[in-house]
Design a protein around this motif. Structure first.
Motif, short mmCIF file in Angstrom:
data_model
loop_
_atom_site.label_atom_id
_atom_site.label_comp_id
_atom_site.label_asym_id
_atom_site.label_seq_id
_atom_site.Cartn_x
_atom_site.Cartn_y
_atom_site.Cartn_z
N GLY A 13 -6.77 -3.05 -11.47
CA GLY A 13 -6.60 -4.01 -12.33
C GLY A 13 -6.60 -5.54 -11.53
O GLY A 13 -6.67 -5.76 -10.19
N ALA A 14 -6.47 -6.78 -12.26
CA ALA A 14 -6.32 -8.03 -11.49
C ALA A 14 -5.58 -8.86 -12.31
O ALA A 14 -5.35 -8.63 -13.53
N HIS A 15 -5.18 -10.00 -11.89
CA HIS A 15 -4.55 -11.03 -12.77
C HIS A 15 -4.82 -12.42 -11.96
O HIS A 15 -4.97 -12.62 -10.76
N ALA A 16 -4.64 -13.47 -12.60
CA ALA A 16 -4.75 -14.84 -12.19
C ALA A 16 -3.66 -15.75 -12.85
O ALA A 16 -3.43 -15.78 -14.00
N ASP A 17 -2.31 -16.05 -12.15
CA ASP A 17 -1.17 -16.80 -12.77
C ASP A 17 -1.19 -18.32 -12.23
O ASP A 17 -1.27 -18.52 -10.99
N ALA A 18 -1.21 -19.06 -13.22
CA ALA A 18 -1.15 -20.50 -12.89
C ALA A 18 0.56 -21.01 -13.35
O ALA A 18 0.88 -20.75 -14.18
N SER B 257 -1.74 3.80 -4.24
CA SER B 257 -1.75 2.24 -5.01
C SER B 257 -1.69 1.36 -3.91
O SER B 257 -1.46 1.63 -2.88
N ALA B 258 -2.36 0.18 -4.34
CA ALA B 258 -2.35 -0.88 -3.66
C ALA B 258 -2.47 -2.17 -4.19
O ALA B 258 -2.90 -1.95 -5.30
N ASN B 259 -1.79 -3.18 -3.79
CA ASN B 259 -2.08 -4.41 -4.65
C ASN B 259 -1.74 -5.46 -3.64
O ASN B 259 -1.35 -5.27 -2.42
N ALA B 260 -2.51 -6.79 -3.76
CA ALA B 260 -2.55 -7.75 -2.93
C ALA B 260 -2.45 -9.12 -3.92
O ALA B 260 -3.30 -8.83 -4.78
N LEU C 299 0.72 -1.18 -0.09
CA LEU C 299 -0.07 -0.11 0.06
C LEU C 299 0.78 1.21 -0.06
O LEU C 299 1.91 1.17 0.63
N GLY C 300 0.70 2.14 -0.99
CA GLY C 300 1.12 3.35 -1.12
C GLY C 300 0.68 4.46 -1.25
O GLY C 300 -0.39 4.62 -1.57
N TYR C 301 0.93 5.67 -0.50
CA TYR C 301 0.27 6.85 -0.61
C TYR C 301 0.98 7.97 -0.36
O TYR C 301 2.17 8.11 0.23
N GLY C 302 0.74 9.23 -1.33
CA GLY C 302 1.67 10.33 -1.37
C GLY C 302 0.57 11.58 -1.46
O GLY C 302 -0.10 11.68 -2.32
N MET D 168 -1.87 -18.08 -8.61
CA MET D 168 -1.73 -16.73 -7.93
C MET D 168 -2.72 -15.87 -8.42
O MET D 168 -2.62 -15.53 -9.49
N VAL D 169 -3.66 -15.38 -7.46
CA VAL D 169 -4.60 -14.30 -7.85
C VAL D 169 -4.36 -13.19 -7.12
O VAL D 169 -3.76 -12.90 -6.08
N GLY D 170 -4.59 -11.92 -7.97
CA GLY D 170 -4.18 -10.58 -7.29
C GLY D 170 -5.22 -9.48 -7.86
O GLY D 170 -5.81 -9.72 -8.91
N LEU D 171 -5.21 -8.46 -7.11
CA LEU D 171 -5.84 -7.24 -7.52
C LEU D 171 -4.96 -6.11 -7.34
O LEU D 171 -4.11 -6.31 -6.31
N ASN D 172 -4.96 -5.06 -8.09
CA ASN D 172 -4.00 -4.12 -7.81
C ASN D 172 -5.11 -2.51 -8.22
O ASN D 172 -5.89 -2.74 -9.06
#
Length: 830
Positions: free
Chosen positions: A773-778, A718-721, A681-684, A745-749
């Motif tokens: 954004g989103a992704h799923a990596d096998a 910004s944030a990603n998990a 998690l980032g904030y400016g 691996m599943v993720g959101l940003n």
């Protein structure tokens, strides 16, 4: 300033207290500990004594796995996930303006430096490039002038390729996405022996684009690019290391898909015949009678040499950089034919940096260095005038000549009427009406002009040299003082040759003439600047590797010359000379004229002072990393790219007097659930305002004091998990098979930014917006399949806006952000 420093001091004390209580000496090690990126990817730095999070600065690092999860293709996309950093899409790889902490500029010298494998990139036109074969990327906030010199007052970006000594094999990657986005990469890493290793990598990237030019139906942002790079590492002994590298990239693209920004009020007031009638308010699709485009050849090569002595390291980096590009831009961005420019740029630059740093366990760690660079740059930039532009200029000159003639004749007649006892106001009104009728009866006044293309050849060599030193002294086992000083010298010059030829057709009160106006400018100017760049910092180490710091440093950006201004200068000369033109005229220029031109095209160096405190905290036994910083920056002679106020057609670099930037940055990274979950998690927050800035406009002098600095987002978030789901091998029919599924691996940003103003008057802006954004990596072992989505919510926003007055009226044009996009990556390692 006093209140702000009090706040900084209070924050520093509170951080120290919280950190001391959060890290008792007897905290046990956790089996799920997440290490620093610095500890995972150890990069040998030729200048710094400590790894990033041990230094007194705000920084952010991305390893190869994180870059893959975020689907980052270049620095523009990376900037969306870094606090207080903005590098938006400006329409092509030619324009690559970056803003950190409220400092940046669209043209001329950059404020953020870039190093690739310890090679400095000298040309701003080379900053926007394809990133591949990357093992790590660092973003350093705040002035880095002491160790890295001129043009790093906003910060520094460092990229590192994979090292074939530590990574071997072959990687293949194929990507496909909407709008026929396609990308292919291939790379090979091998050790020839314990003393030699090499790597080779190639890529192709292309896309049909998201936007169509409404004028001709073509793809307005189509692109194709390819490139390759090679690297050879040789370690003949324990003391000597040699690093040979070369990177070539070519890009060809349609660019600058700017559409007019139209308000609801303008549409409501538009008549049925207006092209605005029936449109929706907001940024329209691009519609340009000429399709802007850009192509570039770029080659960066370097030789790095390291010698490990007894208690010291000597590092040398020699680089040669070549850039040759071509750009065609429809400057008016309209379907009418007003202005377009063609620019051919050819650059060569040589750099050499020699540094020596200590390598021991003593309380004193030191670095000394020398830096030198020379850049040859040639720009051929003819400006072309279309029929609408010639028509506009003809009307402007006709009106000017008519009003001048009418006023002169009316004054003479009015004086006679006043002498006979008539009121002065009535006399002038009567005289103007009478003389206007007389002029019309005699045939009126009409002047048509045709301005030929304005050629321009500009050579701008630049030399830079620096000598620097930095000491890190352990005052106590926990407290370290950093003292640095650099002297930086720059010499800049411009050798220009440009001219204009205008054919006139005059019909004034029955007298017809066809004079020709010409003007030629050819001259050389040079200037030099010297700066001392100090840095003073204190770092206090807490338990468990945490620290708090305070730093005071100076940043610096070199001055130079505006060759974009010459078209406006020549137009103004012709307009002024055409008022009472009766015969051919060749405008001459004496020393006084060239001195006025020098004052017009020169801009001074920009300097900044940075006051900052911060902390790097390791929480929960190392599972969580929290970085905090607060800063206050004073900027003097701030350089800004603005519309040429006196003429209104081109853009120029100007010094905006004084401004300041206040802000804070916070990043939180970590992992949990036995390292299956990772998050960031980032904030400016950035408040950048003008303190003293006035500008000359056609309407008069305007003050922008206390206005926000344009192009700087006030908030960056910004944030990603990412969560890894492991597959139990016992549940598979054949777990011994090489390609069985290991994990998913599943993720959101999330990336959000705004409010961003696009002009100095703060009249146009982009509100705060967010994209998901989103992704799923096998993971199939050697094979990875990654399905990804960008801008999942199809958010509409402008990444950039520009104003143009080429038509005599000021219009605003915006670059729309990319809409929803999805794709898939196939990566294979063997």
């Amino acid at each position: 300033m006093k209140h702000y420093m009090t706040y900084l001091g209070s924050l520093l004390l509170s951080l120290t207290a919280v950190s001391a209580s959060a890290f008792p000496d007897d905290v046990p090690a956790d089996s799920s500990k997440v290490c620093d990126i610095d500890e995972v990817v150890v990069i040998d730095q030729p200048k710094e004594a400590y790894r990033l999070r041990q230094q007194p600065l705000s920084s952010y690092s991305f390893d190869a796995a994180t870059l893959k999860q975020l689907n980052v293709q270049d620095i523009r996309q990376l900037s969306a996930f870094v606090p207080s950093f903005s590098m938006p899409e400006y329409g092509s790889r030619y324009t690559s303006a970056m803003y950190i902490r409220g400092i940046g500029s669209r043209v001329n010298a950059p404020t953020v430096g870039i190093y690739v494998d310890n090679m400095p990139l000298q040309s701003k036109s080379a900053f926007n490039f394809q990133t591949y074969d990357i093992d790590r990327m660092d973003v350093l906030h705040g002035p880095q002038g002491t160790l890295y010199g001129v043009n790093t007052e906003g910060g520094l970006i460092r990229l590192y390729s994979k090292n074939p000594f530590s990574y071997q094999g072959t990687d293949l990657r194929l990507s496909l996405g909407t709008k026929l986005w396609r990308k292919a990469e291939a790379s090979h890493y091998a050790k020839l022996s314990d003393k030699a290793a090499y790597s080779l990598a190639v890529f192709y990237d292309g896309q049909n684009g998201f936007f169509r030019n409404q004028y001709n139906g073509g793809h307005a942002d189509l692109f194709n690019e390819f490139g390759g790079k090679g690297r050879l590492l040789w370690r003949p002994s324990n003391r000597w290391n040699f690093d040979f590298m070369a990177d070539y990239q070519y890009v060809r693209q349609n660019g600058f898909p700017y559409g007019q920004i139209v308000s609801a009020g303008e549409i409501a007031a538009a008549p049925l015949t207006s092209p605005l009638y029936g449109l929706k308010a907001g940024t329209q699709r691009p519609s340009q009678n000429r399709q802007s485009n850009y192509r570039r050849n770029m080659l960066n090569t370097g030789v790095g040499i390291r010698y490990a002595g007894n208690g010291f390291d000597i590092n040398s980096m020699t680089t040669w950089q070549f850039l040759k590009d071509y750009m065609l831009m429809d400057i008016d961005y309209l379907p009418q034919d007003y202005l377009h420019v063609v620019q051919r740029q050819h650059q060569n630059s040589l750099t050499e940096e020699l540094s020596i740093k200590s390598r021991n366990d003593s309380p004193w760690h030191w670095t000394f260095g020398l830096f030198g660079s020379y850049q040859w740059a040639k720009n051929n930039t003819p400006v072309y005038f279309g029929k609408e532009m010639n028509g506009y200029l003809s009307k402007t000159i006709t009106d000017f000549a008519y009003n001048g003639m009418l006023n002169a004749m009316a004054r003479t007649m009015a004086e006679g009427l006043i002498a006979k006892g008539m009121d002065a106001g009535q006399a002038m009104a009567t005289a103007r009406a009478t003389m206007a009728g007389a002029i019309a009866a005699a045939g009126g006044c009409r002047i048509d002009m045709e301005m030929n293309p304005i050629p321009g050849l500009f050579r701008t060599p630049a030399f830079n040299a620096g000598v620097y030193h930095e000491s890190n002294i352990n005052l106590t086992p926990r407290l370290t003082a950093t003292l640095g000083l650099r002297y930086d010298y720059s010499h800049v010059a411009i050798d220009y040759a440009t001219s204009v030829r205008v054919q006139m057709q005059e019909d004034v009160m029955g007298v017809k003439l066809s004079p020709v106006v010409t003007s030629s400018l050819s001259h050389r100017e040079s200037d030099h600047f010297g700066q001392l760049l100090p840095k003073v910092a204190l770092t206090y180490r807490l338990n468990n590797g945490s620290n708090v710091y305070a730093v005071w440093s100076k940043g610096y950006r070199a001055g130079g010359y505006n060759f974009q201004m010459f078209s406006d200068i020549l137009q103004a000369e012709v307009r002024n000379a055409s008022n009472r033109l009766m015969a051919d005229l060749d405008i001459q220029h004496d020393d006084a004229a060239y001195e006025n031109i020098r004052k017009t095209i020169t801009y001074k160096p920009e300097t900044s002072w940075n006051y900052e405190i911060g902390s790097h905290l390791n929480l929960l036994g190392g599972q969580m990393h929290l970085d905090l910083s607060a800063y206050y920056m004073q900027i003097r002679n701030q350089q800004l790219s603005v519309m040429a106020g006196n003429y209104g057609f081109g853009r120029m670099m100007t010094n905006a007097g004084r401004s300041h930037s206040t802000g804070m940055e916070a990043t939180l990274r970590g992992g949990a659930l036995d390292s299956r979950l990772s998050y960031a998690l980032g904030y400016g927050f950035t408040s950048a305002r003008f303190d003293e800035y006035t500008d000359a406009t056609p309407e008069g002098t305007v003050s922008y004091d206390d206005k926000r600095v344009p192009f700087v987002p006030q908030h960056t978030l910004s944030a990603n998990a990412d969560y890894r789901i492991d597959v139990d091998p016992a549940a598979l029919p054949d777990p011994s098979h090489r390609f069985h599924l290991r994990s998913v691996m599943v993720g959101l940003n999330l990336s959000a930014r705004g409010n961003t103003y696009w002009d100095e008057a703060n009249t146009i802006s982009q509100n705060f917006y967010a994209t998901l954004g989103a992704h799923a990596d096998a993971d199939f072992g050697p094979l990875h399949v990654n399905l990804w989505i960008r801008n999942l919510t199809d958010t509409k926003y402008n990444t950039f806006a520009v104003q143009s007055a080429a038509t005599g009226m000021k219009y605003t044009f915006g670059q729309l952000g990319n809409p929803f996009q999805m794709g898939v990556d196939f990566a294979y390692h063997f």
